[in-house]
Design an enzyme around this catalytic site. Structure first.
Site, mmCIF file in Angstrom:
data_model
loop_
_atom_site.group_PDB
_atom_site.id
_atom_site.type_symbol
_atom_site.label_atom_id
_atom_site.label_comp_id
_atom_site.label_asym_id
_atom_site.label_seq_id
_atom_site.Cartn_x
_atom_site.Cartn_y
_atom_site.Cartn_z
ATOM 1 C CB CYS A 1 -0.968 -0.085 1.366
ATOM 2 S SG CYS A 1 -1.502 1.465 1.648
ATOM 3 C CB CYS B 1 -2.935 4.250 -5.047
ATOM 4 S SG CYS B 1 -4.426 3.262 -4.359
HETATM 5 N N1 DGL Z 1 -3.943 0.713 -2.001
HETATM 6 C C1 DGL Z 1 -3.669 1.978 -1.245
HETATM 7 C C2 DGL Z 1 -2.209 2.621 -1.658
HETATM 8 O O1 DGL Z 1 -1.627 2.095 -2.363
HETATM 9 C C3 DGL Z 1 -4.699 2.635 -0.186
HETATM 10 C C4 DGL Z 1 -5.752 3.273 -0.907
HETATM 11 C C5 DGL Z 1 -6.548 3.679 0.267
HETATM 12 O O2 DGL Z 1 -6.927 3.000 1.019
HETATM 13 O O3 DGL Z 1 -6.824 5.033 0.173
HETATM 14 O O4 DGL Z 1 -2.227 3.754 -1.450
#
Ligand code: DGL
Length: 237
Positions: free
Chosen positions: A89, A200
């Protein structure tokens, strides 16, 4: 897959003499894009995955909340015997990886890096668009990566407003997704971006929709494969 509270055992170790237990976490299912890239390179690790749905999305949460969730997720994965943990993430990496490394020195952590470097070498127009959450843009990691690799190019930042929700609801190829993504991506195209970085781990699931909007002359860079290679390097140590 075996469910253990909110942890999924994604793949069972096929070779009992190997002891790699790798944990992954994200705010939802989408760190699985990194798990899949890793599984292409390594099929004999035992993989645990935490999808922290109760707190999804992370992107609009205060930094101390994201840091606390990163701690909680890490502890759950340690309880399962993981010694390598992938912060799958970008938002949690930006907010918490330094703290995790300090508080859990016995664990090897791998985080997500904004792929500015490959974008800078690919762009012909000299304009690169980065799609990420608000929290990722605010983090030190993004600023430092940009400062290191963006000399001579222009980097445009765009928050993927609504993207995470679309993906978590399984609407990534819908009309709604097309409209929502167009709103964010079109201004980048208007300013000349010919390269888009997916900053993301949810966004690779929207890749088809993004590509349909930007056309084939704009490249989309997903860092999952590079992160998977880094996990292998860490395991080999
Ligand atoms: N998938 C995550 C990232 O890579 C988080 C997205 C979220 O929960 O806002 O930033």
């Amino acid at each position: 897959m075996t469910a253990i509270n909110n942890i999924e055992l994604v793949s069972k170790n096929k070779n009992p003499s190997l002891v790699h237990r790798v944990g992954f976490f994200d705010s939802g299912i989408d760190g699985l894009s990194v798990v899949h890239a890793f599984q292409k390179l390594c099929d004999d690790a035992e993989i645990f995955y935490v999808a922290d749905w109760t707190y999804c999305p992370y992107g609009d949460k205060p930094i101390n909340v994201i840091q606390e969730r990163a701690r909680v997720n890490t502890k759950s994965l340690i309880e399962q015997g993981c010694t390598t943990i992938v912060v799958a993430c970008n938002t949690a990496t930006a907010a918490a990886i330094d703290i995790l490394r300090k508080e859990f020195p016995e664990i090897s952590f791998v985080g997500m890096e904004p792929a500015i470097k490959p974008a800078a070498s690919q762009t012909k127009s000299g304009v690169v668009g980065v799609l990420a959450t608000n929290a990722t843009f605010k983090g030190r990691l993004f600023r430092e990566t940009c400062a290191k690799y963006s000399s001579g190019i222009e980097v445009l930042e765009a928050v993927g407003e609504g993207f995470v929700e679309l993906v978590e609801q399984g609407k990534e190829n819908s009309e709604e997704a097309f409209e929502c993504v167009s709103k964010v991506v079109q201004p980048l195209l208007n300013k000349g971006a010919d390269c888009l970085v997916l900053g993301c781990t949810h966004y690779p699931f929207l890749k088809k929709t993004i590509q349909a909007i930007v056309g084939s002359n704009v490249s989309i860079i997903d860092p999952s494969d590079a992160v998977a290679q880094q996990i292998i390097r860490v395991l080999q140590k």
